[in-house]
Design a protein around this motif. Structure first.
Motif, PDB file in Angstrom:
ATOM      1  N   LEU A  32      34.665 172.578  35.524  1.00 20.66           N
ATOM      2  CA  LEU A  32      35.297 171.816  34.293  1.00 20.66           C
ATOM      3  C   LEU A  32      33.957 171.782  33.304  1.00 20.66           C
ATOM      4  CD1 LEU A  32      37.488 170.337  32.455  1.00 20.66           C
ATOM      5  CD2 LEU A  32      36.851 168.344  33.892  1.00 20.66           C
ATOM      6  N   LEU A  33      33.902 172.320  32.010  1.00 22.74           N
ATOM      7  CA  LEU A  33      32.666 172.305  31.292  1.00 22.74           C
ATOM      8  C   LEU A  33      33.104 171.555  29.752  1.00 22.74           C
ATOM      9  CD1 LEU A  33      31.248 175.901  31.673  1.00 22.74           C
ATOM     10  CD2 LEU A  33      30.774 173.821  32.813  1.00 22.74           C
ATOM     11  N   ASP A  34      33.850 170.626  30.020  1.00 22.80           N
ATOM     12  CA  ASP A  34      34.131 169.550  28.750  1.00 22.80           C
ATOM     13  C   ASP A  34      32.598 168.726  28.552  1.00 22.80           C
ATOM     14  OD1 ASP A  34      34.213 167.939  30.973  1.00 22.80           O
ATOM     15  OD2 ASP A  34      35.927 166.945  30.457  1.00 22.80           O
ATOM     16  N   SER A  35      31.974 168.644  29.543  1.00 25.26           N
ATOM     17  CA  SER A  35      30.511 168.464  29.440  1.00 25.26           C
ATOM     18  C   SER A  35      29.747 168.818  30.488  1.00 25.26           C
ATOM     19  CB  SER A  35      30.532 166.916  29.266  1.00 25.26           C
ATOM     20  OG  SER A  35      30.869 166.337  30.519  1.00 25.26           O
ATOM     21  N   GLY A  36      28.216 168.672  30.582  1.00 26.65           N
ATOM     22  CA  GLY A  36      27.527 169.123  31.505  1.00 26.65           C
ATOM     23  C   GLY A  36      26.249 169.470  31.317  1.00 26.65           C
ATOM     24  N   LYS A  37      25.730 170.065  32.321  1.00 29.24           N
ATOM     25  CA  LYS A  37      24.278 170.983  31.806  1.00 29.24           C
ATOM     26  C   LYS A  37      23.938 172.162  32.758  1.00 29.24           C
ATOM     27  CE  LYS A  37      22.062 167.819  35.574  1.00 29.24           C
ATOM     28  NZ  LYS A  37      23.524 167.058  35.926  1.00 29.24           N
ATOM     29  N   VAL A  38      23.084 172.990  32.492  1.00 30.49           N
ATOM     30  CA  VAL A  38      22.896 174.122  33.243  1.00 30.49           C
ATOM     31  C   VAL A  38      21.452 174.274  33.192  1.00 30.49           C
ATOM     32  CG1 VAL A  38      23.000 175.532  31.129  1.00 30.49           C
ATOM     33  CG2 VAL A  38      22.939 176.529  33.424  1.00 30.49           C
ATOM     34  N   ASP A  39      20.844 174.254  34.384  1.00 35.20           N
ATOM     35  CA  ASP A  39      19.238 174.325  34.445  1.00 35.20           C
ATOM     36  C   ASP A  39      18.794 175.679  34.827  1.00 35.20           C
ATOM     37  OD1 ASP A  39      16.626 174.455  35.585  1.00 35.20           O
ATOM     38  OD2 ASP A  39      16.935 173.323  37.396  1.00 35.20           O
ATOM     39  N   LEU A  40      18.196 176.344  33.581  1.00 36.56           N
ATOM     40  CA  LEU A  40      18.061 177.601  33.649  1.00 36.56           C
ATOM     41  C   LEU A  40      17.010 178.337  34.480  1.00 36.56           C
ATOM     42  CD1 LEU A  40      17.842 178.122  29.449  1.00 36.56           C
ATOM     43  CD2 LEU A  40      19.653 178.236  31.140  1.00 36.56           C
TER      44      LEU A  40
END
Length: 315
Positions: A32-40
């Motif tokens: 669910l990507l209504d919010s979040g983060k991604v560590d590149l």
């Protein structure tokens, strides 16, 4: 263990798919990507990633979900993960301008459309339709957001100056020629695995905002014309539907690396087809499917299962 990862921002539109995945015993994870983060700097998990991000996410309070999804998809694709409806699909989902240009590239006729930013520019665009009826719609939309019918430039001006004017989330409003259907209907063609699945006739006599998802008939105030008990024929699958346009649609999807989509068209009084929407976050109407015995989410689940099995074999 490798899984199916379902990327989305709206649980109601994903529940049916999750049920099918569970019925088939397919391992999955809900992203669910209504919010979040991604560590590149991190490495994504192994699996098949199915993007179901919607252009209308902002109507549910998820304004930046598509932007987050764009970052996640870029990360996944950089690492060579299998993404169903990847970055290219998302770009089309978020822009009807892009959709129309891609359709026209493959010889698919679209309604005359002018994209504009600014009220004066919208009025100038409307004047070019020379007294013919026209509609407005949002460039980044879904479910008919911003769709209004006008008979004159004066009518548009009154709308633009009123409190009911809807500012598009990306600022771009489209002025488009109005195509009148003799039987007040449109047709939506569904594709799974890039191949035609079925076509559904949708009764448009009550308005423009159309969404086949069952959730729209219950909770979504932005989608008021879903199927109701007293109107069982709002959505009807067109049994045995075939038309040369389907081959062109499949070419458009293949060129843009889109595996799952719904494409909508309308026919005028002369039988001319005008295509006006590619929806890469396609939903299905359960009543229409039950009457026909064809089930879109089941076919998607089977398709994802096949892709997952292929990847397991390669690993």
């Amino acid at each position: 263990m490798s899984k199916i990862y379902v990327i989305h921002e709206n649980k109601e539109w994903t529940d049916h798919l999750i049920q099918r995945l569970e019925e088939l015993g397919i391992p999955y994870e809900d992203w669910l990507l209504d919010s979040g983060k991604v560590d590149l700097t991190s490495v994504p998990p192994e699996g098949i990633f199915y993007n179901r991000m919607s252009a209308s996410s902002h109507t549910r309070g998820n304004r930046f979900a598509p932007e987050l999804t764009n970052a996640v998809l870029a990360w996944l694709e950089q690492h060579g993960r299998t993404v169903i409806n990847g970055s290219g699909a998302l770009q089309l989902e978020l822009s009807k301008v892009r959709q129309y240009l891609e359709l026209e590239k493959f010889g698919v006729k679209t309604p005359k459309t002018i994209a504009a930013v600014g009220k004066e520019e919208l009025l100038e665009a409307a004047a070019s339709f020379e007294g013919k009826r026209f509609i407005t719609k949002h460039n980044r939309a879904g479910k008919g957001l911003g769709v209004q019918l006008f008979h004159s430039v004066e009518g548009l001006q009154q709308y633009l100056e009123s409190e009911s004017f809807e500012e598009p989330v990306d600022g771009i409003t489209l002025i488009q020629e109005y195509i009148e259907s003799p039987d007040a209907s449109i047709t939506r063609c569904e594709f799974v695995g890039g191949k035609f699945l079925y076509a559904v006739r949708v009764d448009t006599s009550e308005g423009f905002e159309l969404c086949p998802a069952d959730a729209c008939t219950i909770d979504d105030l932005f989608c008021p014309v879903g199927e109701e008990a007293e109107q069982p024929a709002k959505f009807q699958i067109r049994e045995g539907f075939t038309h040369p346009i389907l081959e062109k649609y499949e070419q458009v999807l293949a060129a843009n690396d889109i595996q799952i989509a719904g494409i909508e068209f309308i026919q005028d009084h002369n039988g001319e087809i005008y295509t006006y929407d590619i929806n890469t976050n396609t939903n299905y109407n359960s009543d229409a499917e039950a009457r026909s015995g064809q089930y879109g989410m089941l076919e998607i689940a089977k398709y994802l299962e096949g892709k997952h099995t292929q990847e397991e074999v390669l690993v």
